[in-house]
Design a protein around this motif. Structure first.
Motif, PDB file in Angstrom:
ATOM      1  N   GLY A  58       0.784  -1.233   0.000  1.00  0.00           N
ATOM      2  CA  GLY A  58       0.000   0.000   0.000  1.00  0.00           C
ATOM      3  C   GLY A  58       0.811   1.275   0.000  1.00  0.00           C
ATOM      4  N   LEU A  59       2.120   1.192   0.203  1.00  0.00           N
ATOM      5  CA  LEU A  59       2.914   2.416   0.332  1.00  0.00           C
ATOM      6  C   LEU A  59       3.165   3.079  -1.015  1.00  0.00           C
ATOM      7  N   GLN A  60       3.328   2.286  -2.074  1.00  0.00           N
ATOM      8  CA  GLN A  60       3.516   2.902  -3.384  1.00  0.00           C
ATOM      9  C   GLN A  60       2.255   3.622  -3.833  1.00  0.00           C
ATOM     10  N   ALA A  61       1.093   3.024  -3.571  1.00  0.00           N
ATOM     11  CA  ALA A  61      -0.168   3.670  -3.936  1.00  0.00           C
ATOM     12  C   ALA A  61      -0.350   4.982  -3.180  1.00  0.00           C
ATOM     13  N   GLU A  62       0.168   5.032  -1.953  1.00  0.00           N
ATOM     14  CA  GLU A  62      -0.002   6.232  -1.128  1.00  0.00           C
ATOM     15  C   GLU A  62       1.024   7.311  -1.443  1.00  0.00           C
ATOM     16  N   PHE A  63       2.281   6.904  -1.666  1.00  0.00           N
ATOM     17  CA  PHE A  63       3.369   7.885  -1.813  1.00  0.00           C
ATOM     18  C   PHE A  63       3.903   8.012  -3.240  1.00  0.00           C
ATOM     19  N   GLY A  64       3.492   7.114  -4.119  1.00  0.00           N
ATOM     20  CA  GLY A  64       3.895   7.224  -5.512  1.00  0.00           C
ATOM     21  C   GLY A  64       5.145   6.448  -5.868  1.00  0.00           C
ATOM     22  N   GLU A  65       5.342   6.263  -7.183  1.00  0.00           N
ATOM     23  CA  GLU A  65       6.441   5.448  -7.677  1.00  0.00           C
ATOM     24  C   GLU A  65       7.795   6.130  -7.531  1.00  0.00           C
ATOM     25  N   ARG A  66       7.818   7.434  -7.312  1.00  0.00           N
ATOM     26  CA  ARG A  66       9.093   8.134  -7.141  1.00  0.00           C
ATOM     27  C   ARG A  66       9.640   7.974  -5.728  1.00  0.00           C
ATOM     28  N   ARG A  67       8.790   7.520  -4.788  1.00  0.00           N
ATOM     29  CA  ARG A  67       9.265   7.330  -3.405  1.00  0.00           C
ATOM     30  C   ARG A  67       9.240   5.873  -2.975  1.00  0.00           C
ATOM     31  N   VAL A  68       8.552   5.027  -3.705  1.00  0.00           N
ATOM     32  CA  VAL A  68       8.574   3.583  -3.449  1.00  0.00           C
ATOM     33  C   VAL A  68       8.936   2.925  -4.773  1.00  0.00           C
ATOM     34  N   LEU A  69      10.224   2.577  -4.920  1.00  0.00           N
ATOM     35  CA  LEU A  69      10.768   2.200  -6.215  1.00  0.00           C
ATOM     36  C   LEU A  69      10.929   0.686  -6.334  1.00  0.00           C
ATOM     37  N   ASP A  70      10.300   0.110  -7.353  1.00  0.00           N
ATOM     38  CA  ASP A  70      10.579  -1.275  -7.719  1.00  0.00           C
ATOM     39  C   ASP A  70      11.886  -1.301  -8.502  1.00  0.00           C
ATOM     40  N   THR A  71      12.866  -2.039  -8.018  1.00  0.00           N
ATOM     41  CA  THR A  71      14.190  -2.041  -8.625  1.00  0.00           C
ATOM     42  C   THR A  71      14.426  -3.301  -9.452  1.00  0.00           C
ATOM     43  N   PRO A  72      15.439  -3.302 -10.297  1.00  0.00           N
ATOM     44  CA  PRO A  72      15.854  -4.542 -10.963  1.00  0.00           C
ATOM     45  C   PRO A  72      16.370  -5.557  -9.943  1.00  0.00           C
ATOM     46  N   LEU A  73      16.516  -6.786 -10.393  1.00  0.00           N
ATOM     47  CA  LEU A  73      17.023  -7.863  -9.553  1.00  0.00           C
ATOM     48  C   LEU A  73      18.537  -7.726  -9.462  1.00  0.00           C
ATOM     49  N   ALA A  74      19.007  -6.766  -8.667  1.00  0.00           N
ATOM     50  CA  ALA A  74      20.436  -6.450  -8.603  1.00  0.00           C
ATOM     51  C   ALA A  74      20.720  -5.756  -7.274  1.00  0.00           C
ATOM     52  N   GLU A  75      21.043  -6.548  -6.266  1.00  0.00           N
ATOM     53  CA  GLU A  75      21.245  -5.991  -4.925  1.00  0.00           C
ATOM     54  C   GLU A  75      22.403  -4.999  -4.872  1.00  0.00           C
ATOM     55  N   SER A  76      23.476  -5.267  -5.643  1.00  0.00           N
ATOM     56  CA  SER A  76      24.601  -4.330  -5.641  1.00  0.00           C
ATOM     57  C   SER A  76      24.164  -2.974  -6.192  1.00  0.00           C
ATOM     58  N   ALA A  77      23.293  -2.989  -7.194  1.00  0.00           N
ATOM     59  CA  ALA A  77      22.799  -1.735  -7.756  1.00  0.00           C
ATOM     60  C   ALA A  77      21.874  -1.016  -6.777  1.00  0.00           C
TER      61      ALA A  77
END
Length: 339
Positions: A58-77
């Motif tokens: 629910g946090l992305q819906a509340e705060f938006g994609e610029r503050r809750v970011l889905d990242t690539p599968l790359a922990e070092s990145a």
């Protein structure tokens, strides 16, 4: 996998609420993001999905994609990007999906994140939180149930904490985000579904304080994370047999607050440390050595340790053999009392 949807606590509420551990974390993250627009969340599948354990639901819906970011599968990145964001004045919170997946980012954490503030003589702060679900009891396989806390507690420049209750989860995640130093935030995944009272109007104890959670007179048992509940279970069984166990929740793994531990040991004269991690070169060994140095003349028996075995984490059907339970703690307590 879905978690029970429960009302999150109002920051102004004065009445404690009962919340699962995961929802308490969610509420703590929400409050930190509401109070500071420089707080960002980053991780694999944490946005639309809400994370594997639904902690960020629910946090992305509340705060938006610029503050809750889905990242690539790359922990070092993920961690490398968080370091750059921290340099630019943000407070990133990274989620590592499972404990065993943190190692692709190990170089960024130990070689860069932990050292940048020291390298710049304090002029450059690194307010980065790295959330790591860790530990066993979920019937998974290696890389999904391990306890890598010793690697990070051993690294100067990192703060390492692990809450054991929903109330601590709620407050400690906010304190970690507010810290000017990088914090490794270890979440005992076995406790995500555990309900407990959350008081959103009063902070319990500081981030780096240990705490006595059960009083006793015969022996002190110290634990952290999910093992605190196991220690409390052992204490209840011991009480039925006439043994009084005092239980200390470590909470902060680096730095360690030795005050309550030493005070307890000086009263009981005996101590057992319980952890899920293997015993070799572990947090329990460091704490045992320090207690024997600083409370030697109060001890009536050696400090004993209960831990996972010095092997890779076994297949799921053997986790009950590998992970310490109440019986193994009680066996160590009996040995301590026999001296």
């Amino acid at each position: 996998m879905t978690l029970e949807t429960t009302q999150t606590p109002d920051a102004a509420a004065s009445v404690p609420q009962s919340l699962p551990f995961s929802r308490a974390l969610n509420a703590g993250l929400r409050r930190a993001m509401t109070e500071n627009d420089r707080v960002l969340l980053m991780g694999e599948d944490i946005g639309r999905l809400g994370g594997v354990f639904r902690v960020t639901e629910g946090l992305q819906a509340e705060f938006g994609e610029r503050r809750v970011l889905d990242t690539p599968l790359a922990e070092s990145a993920i961690v490398g990007t968080a370091i750059g964001l921290a340099m630019s004045g943000f407070r990133p919170v990274c989620e590592i999906q499972f404990d065993g997946f943190v190692f692709p980012a190990f170089d960024q954490i130990t070689s860069q994140l932990a050292k940048l503030t020291y390298r710049h003589e304090g002029a450059l702060q690194m307010p980065v939180v790295i959330r790591i679900p860790y530990g066993g009891h979920i019937g998974a396989v290696e890389h999904h149930q391990e306890s890598p806390e010793a690697y990070f507690a051993h690294t100067p420049g990192l703060r390492v904490v692990s809450p054991s209750t929903p109330n601590d989860a709620y407050w400690m995640i906010q304190d970690a985000i507010a810290s000017s130093d990088p914090v490794i935030f270890l979440e005992p995944k076995a406790k995500y579904w555990m309900k407990g009272e959350v008081n959103a109007s009063a902070r319990a104890v500081p981030l780096h304080a240990s705490r006595i959670v059960r009083r006793g007179t015969d022996v002190t048992v110290v634990a952290h994370g999910a093992m605190v509940a196991v220690a409390l279970q052992a204490a209840a069984l011991a009480e039925a047999e006439g043994t009084s166990m005092e239980v200390v929740d470590l909470r902060s793994l680096s730095p360690v607050d030795y005050g309550p531990i030493l005070d307890s040991v000086r009263r009981t004269g005996r101590m057992v440390y319980a952890q899920e991690a293997p015993g070799m070169v572990s947090l329990g060994g460091e704490i045992a050595a320090t207690v024997m140095e600083r409370a030697f003349y109060a001890l009536e028996a050696p400090v004993l340790r209960v831990s996972g075995f010095d092997t890779p984490f076994p297949p799921a059907k053997l986790e009950g053999v590998y992970l310490p339970d109440a019986d193994r703690i009680l066996e160590a307590v009996d040995r301590a009392l026999a001296y």
